[in-house]
Write an enzyme that holds these catalytic residues in place. Structure first.
Site, PDB file in Angstrom:
ATOM      1  N   CYS A 241       0.888  -1.179   0.000  1.00  0.00           N
ATOM      2  CA  CYS A 241       0.000   0.000   0.000  1.00  0.00           C
ATOM      3  C   CYS A 241       0.915   1.216   0.000  1.00  0.00           C
ATOM      4  O   CYS A 241       1.085   1.880   1.018  1.00  0.00           O
ATOM      5  CB  CYS A 241      -0.918  -0.013   1.211  1.00  0.00           C
ATOM      6  SG  CYS A 241      -2.001  -1.464   1.306  1.00  0.00           S
ATOM      7  N   ALA A 243       1.450   4.267  -1.804  1.00  0.00           N
ATOM      8  CA  ALA A 243       1.316   5.711  -2.032  1.00  0.00           C
ATOM      9  C   ALA A 243       1.364   6.480  -0.701  1.00  0.00           C
ATOM     10  O   ALA A 243       0.887   5.974   0.318  1.00  0.00           O
ATOM     11  CB  ALA A 243       0.005   6.002  -2.752  1.00  0.00           C
ATOM     12  N   LYS A 247       8.092   5.380   1.704  1.00  0.00           N
ATOM     13  CA  LYS A 247       8.735   4.136   2.125  1.00  0.00           C
ATOM     14  C   LYS A 247       9.308   3.398   0.917  1.00  0.00           C
ATOM     15  O   LYS A 247      10.373   2.772   1.002  1.00  0.00           O
ATOM     16  CB  LYS A 247       7.742   3.257   2.877  1.00  0.00           C
ATOM     17  CG  LYS A 247       7.175   3.903   4.128  1.00  0.00           C
ATOM     18  CD  LYS A 247       6.142   2.995   4.786  1.00  0.00           C
ATOM     19  CE  LYS A 247       5.365   3.745   5.846  1.00  0.00           C
ATOM     20  NZ  LYS A 247       4.487   4.793   5.276  1.00  0.00           N
ATOM     21  N   ASP A 292      -5.061  -3.950  -6.315  1.00  0.00           N
ATOM     22  CA  ASP A 292      -5.715  -4.173  -5.032  1.00  0.00           C
ATOM     23  C   ASP A 292      -4.938  -5.270  -4.304  1.00  0.00           C
ATOM     24  O   ASP A 292      -4.988  -6.445  -4.680  1.00  0.00           O
ATOM     25  CB  ASP A 292      -7.173  -4.603  -5.258  1.00  0.00           C
ATOM     26  CG  ASP A 292      -7.940  -4.773  -3.963  1.00  0.00           C
ATOM     27  OD1 ASP A 292      -7.308  -4.837  -2.895  1.00  0.00           O
ATOM     28  OD2 ASP A 292      -9.181  -4.862  -4.026  1.00  0.00           O
ATOM     29  N   ASP A 310       2.053  -1.328   4.861  1.00  0.00           N
ATOM     30  CA  ASP A 310       1.695  -0.143   5.640  1.00  0.00           C
ATOM     31  C   ASP A 310       0.194   0.047   5.428  1.00  0.00           C
ATOM     32  O   ASP A 310      -0.237   0.710   4.488  1.00  0.00           O
ATOM     33  CB  ASP A 310       2.496   1.070   5.174  1.00  0.00           C
ATOM     34  CG  ASP A 310       2.232   2.289   6.038  1.00  0.00           C
ATOM     35  OD1 ASP A 310       2.273   2.156   7.271  1.00  0.00           O
ATOM     36  OD2 ASP A 310       1.978   3.378   5.483  1.00  0.00           O
ATOM     37  N   CYS A 363      -0.177   4.027  11.098  1.00  0.00           N
ATOM     38  CA  CYS A 363       0.058   5.303  11.776  1.00  0.00           C
ATOM     39  C   CYS A 363      -1.078   5.566  12.760  1.00  0.00           C
ATOM     40  O   CYS A 363      -1.636   6.664  12.814  1.00  0.00           O
ATOM     41  CB  CYS A 363       0.209   6.450  10.779  1.00  0.00           C
ATOM     42  SG  CYS A 363      -1.195   6.694   9.668  1.00  0.00           S
TER      43      CYS A 363
END
Length: 430
Positions: A241, A243, A247, A292, A310, A363
């Site tokens: 993931c 965008a 990273k 996806d 992430d 996060c």
């Protein structure tokens, strides 16, 4: 419903405001969002029918109240007068008397406002005093206990800055620091190599050195997630993931141009951000794709040396930088995200080759998205085991004491970093 930072940046780019006024606009937007629940609480006490106030008028009241109650450099009279002028400018002249009366009353009575009492209702006290939706307060108290929840809710950094990461092969450390000084930025080194806290940058997106790939804007917590992967040269890595690509860039640069980093995102416009980053930093070993990650691509099963997931999350670890997050998220939204994270973990783990690493990060600071999610995954997937030794070897010294098994939970008030969760797992050899 917009992302505040993106919406504000777009509007500021469309203006010719001088720097000082741009800074004030930014302070008003972020400050009002950050204190919105507290502002609404005191405003509602002064409004006869608070539910009938249209959103535009309420926003004018919020900004005026923010200046009076929390922004000491604006005189009360100026805050009131400018709010009244703003109402007229926005064709809300019928409300100028209301706005004038409410704000002048706040200015007169600021030292005697009826704030909630801690002993009477502790959760309401935390919610209003620190402008957190009550459901978030309840979750924090359940997860961390009252005292730590209050520390989380109350924390505000002493200074505001952008965290930037120097691109090692573009400028030497000395030359980069000289560039920042020459530009008039205020800066200091962060705790991770090649990272700095800087202020006075203006609109980074149009800076020549940024466009040339000399540096990127990226949090230290984000870099730590990539460090928890630390792929070996020539490795195949999936950033599931990815965008907007921070990273991905770290992983690519760790490989020194070797190997390959597959960078996926489900949305085309977000993959365009990755492609823009790849072009700006000239990362030839990155392969962006619209995909996806919850749907398994069978031809890639067991082919990756490492996978970084992430995962999409509630974002409650970055509320200080993105105060609008706490108003957009709901308990139902968290429950939905937990199911999405579970589905992504179950799919992405299949790409890890035997002996390879799976790093999961978010996060957020809610256990159901973090430690509980990993415990559930390990119960479903006996082919994986916690890699405490691997994570310990890759984390900087100052964070090793924060480890809980194969994971680390970062908290802004305690660690001086964005609230992040990072776990490292290992697929057992065949």
């Amino acid at each position: 419903g917009a992302d505040a930072s993106l919406a504000l940046s777009k509007r500021l780019r469309d203006t010719n405001l001088p720097r000082r006024d741009r800074d004030l606009v930014t302070e008003l937007v972020y400050g009002t969002l950050e204190r919105q629940i507290a502002l609404d609480y005191v405003l509602d006490k002064r409004l006869t029918r608070p539910d009938d106030i249209e959103s535009l008028v309420r926003d004018i009241l919020r900004m005026g109240a923010y200046q009076i109650l929390f922004l000491t450099r604006v005189p009360d009279s100026a805050a009131v007068d400018e709010s009244v002028k703003l109402a007229r400018t926005l064709d809300r002249g019928a409300f100028t008397g209301l706005i004038n009366g409410v704000l002048r009353g706040l200015a007169r009575e600021r030292d005697n406002l009826p704030w909630p009492v801690r002993e009477a209702d502790p959760a309401l006290y935390l919610s209003v005093t620190h402008s957190l939706p009550k459901w978030i307060v309840d979750r924090l108290i359940a997860a961390y206990g009252w005292e730590e929840a209050e520390r989380i809710a109350a924390y505000r950094p002493d200074e505001r800055f952008l965290t930037i990461r120097r691109t090692p092969d573009k400028l030497s450390e000395k030359a980069f620091e000289g560039m920042m000084t020459q530009k008039g930025w205020t800066w200091k080194r962060a705790r991770l190599p090649d990272m700095y806290h800087a202020s006075g940058l203006g609109d980074v997106g149009i800076e020549k050195e940024f466009l040339q790939g000399v540096y990127s804007v990226q949090s230290e917590s984000s870099v730590l997630a990539a460090l928890a992967v630390s792929p070996r040269r020539a490795a195949s890595v999936l950033d599931a993931c990815a965008a907007p690509g921070g990273k991905t860039a770290c992983l690519s640069q760790m490989l020194s141009g070797t190997g390959r980093v597959h960078a996926w995102d489900v949305h085309e416009h977000r993959v365009e951000l990755i492609r823009g980053m790849v072009k700006r930093l000239r990362l030839d070993n990155v392969r962006p794709a619209v995909r996806d990650a919850s749907i398994v691509k069978e031809d890639l099963v067991s082919t990756m040396d490492a996978v970084l997931l992430d995962a999409p999350c509630s974002g409650l670890g970055v509320m200080l930088a993105k105060p609008d997050v706490k108003y957009r998220m709901t308990p139902e939204g968290v429950s939905s995200l937990v199911q999405t994270q579970r589905k992504l973990l179950d799919a992405c783990c299949r790409y890890v080759r035997p002996g390879g690493a799976l790093v999961y990060s978010t996060c957020t600071i809610l256990p159901e998205e973090n430690g509980e999610q990993i415990a559930s995954f390990l119960a479903r997937h006996p082919e994986f085991s916690p890699d405490e030794e691997g994570l310990r070897a890759l984390l900087p010294d100052f964070l090793r004491e924060r480890m809980d098994g194969c994971a680390v939970q970062l908290l802004a008030h305690r660690d001086g970093l964005d609230g992040f969760f990072i776990a490292r797992l290992k697929r057992k050899p065949a």
